[in-house]
Design a protein around this motif. Structure first.
Motif: not given
Length: 336
Positions: A238-245, A318, A261
């Motif tokens: 879930f937290l990794s969606t920040s870097s993906q975006q 994060i 996220p």
């Protein structure tokens, strides 16, 4: 079997990423808290990247931030990951880092890159000669002389700078700097956090061609990786969606503020105009380490078997500031 993580140093690469809704001042204050936590938890290095004209990335004045981090910590080695040498006169770099070394003896690293760290228009605004990157090997040699012993024969001296203990590193995302670092007998750091495809080849070339020097008798390599650690695998994903975006924003030429996220990236890929960017994002983050401590330990052990290095360095994108520091606590626990 003992994990190789038990003894390998852990370090951090910081871009001073501005979370959405945060000011630059709040971001830099949070960065100091983060660095103090890294110091307390026994991290080895804290490097800052140089980027220009990238809205959402506040690390453009790299040497200034290095001084602030060093002043607020005790044992961390603090440095640049890196100074983009084509943007700067070697004498200025030597004077800046010689001054930092005088203020914080034995704690300053000078990582050098040959990319501009920005777009072509901004490169020209930095008064960058388009051919400077081609002269990178000569300018690295010039810096080595400026920061080396003062034998009283130099007409131009770095003062402060000469006779300093600044460690020079070469950084890279391709084979060029790996080969140059090997030829010069310098330590080398590979940018696996955004250029994973050539990591294995570049690190192997560095070891194969390494020539011992007065500075270094045997190869010393760092591999930098994206890291998202949380107590549970699901939370880390879930937290990794920040870097993906944010990588998606980079690929679209948009501002690079770190977003909060989201529950599922799938809704983004349902937009037909973005689906072609999915593979590019996945390539960009291919070496990401995402998960609980047990998951991260397993992946890092596997990576070290495939690409042996002397040190690991991590980005830590994060959004939540407390969870970001908690990820450092979990990282430190991997040594246990």
């Amino acid at each position: 079997m003992t994990s190789p993580l038990t003894h390998i140093p852990f370090s951090l690469l910081e871009l001073a990423s501005v979370p959405q809704g945060f000011s630059i001042a709040e971001t830099l204050s949070s960065m100091l808290d983060y660095a103090r936590a890294a110091d307390r938890l026994g991290m080895n290095r804290f490097w800052l990247a140089e980027h220009h004209n990238m809205e959402g990335i506040a690390s453009s004045a790299t040497a200034v931030l290095i001084g602030q981090i060093a002043a607020h910590t005790q044992t961390l080695r603090v440095g640049s990951g890196g100074i983009m040498l084509p943007n700067h006169a070697p004498l200025i770099v030597a004077e800046q880092f010689g001054t930092l070394d005088a203020l914080f003896p034995g704690r300053i690293d000078l990582g050098l890159g040959r990319a501009p760290g920005t777009d072509p228009i901004t490169s020209r605004a930095l008064r960058r000669d388009d051919m400077r990157a081609e002269r990178f090997p000569d300018e690295v040699a010039e810096l080595q002389l400026l920061l080396g012993p003062d034998n009283n024969t130099k007409r131009v001296k770095a003062y402060p700078g000469a006779n300093s203990a600044v460690d020079i590193w070469l950084l890279g995302s391709s084979l060029f700097s790996a080969q140059l670092a090997a030829q010069r007998g310098l330590p080398y750091a590979f940018a696996g956090h955004f250029a994973p495809r050539l990591a294995r080849e570049a690190l192997a070339l560095y070891r194969r061609q390494f020539v011992p020097s007065d500075r270094l008798q045997k190869p010393y390599a760092i591999l930098c990786l994206p890291l998202i650690l949380a107590d549970k695998d699901d939370e880390a994903r879930f937290l990794s969606t920040s870097s993906q975006q944010r990588v998606l924003a980079l690929l679209q030429g948009q501002p690079l503020y770190l977003p909060p996220p989201i529950d599922d990236m799938q809704a983004i890929w349902e937009d037909d105009s973005l689906i072609h960017l999915r593979a590019h994002m996945q390539d960009f983050l291919a070496l990401s380490v995402i998960g609980s401590p047990a998951t991260a330990r397993s992946k890092l052990d596997m990576l070290l078997q495939q690409m042996p290095v002397e040190e690991l360095m991590f980005t830590n994108d994060i959004f939540d500031r407390e969870k970001r520091i908690h990820a450092l606590e979990l990282l430190a626990s991997l040594r246990g």
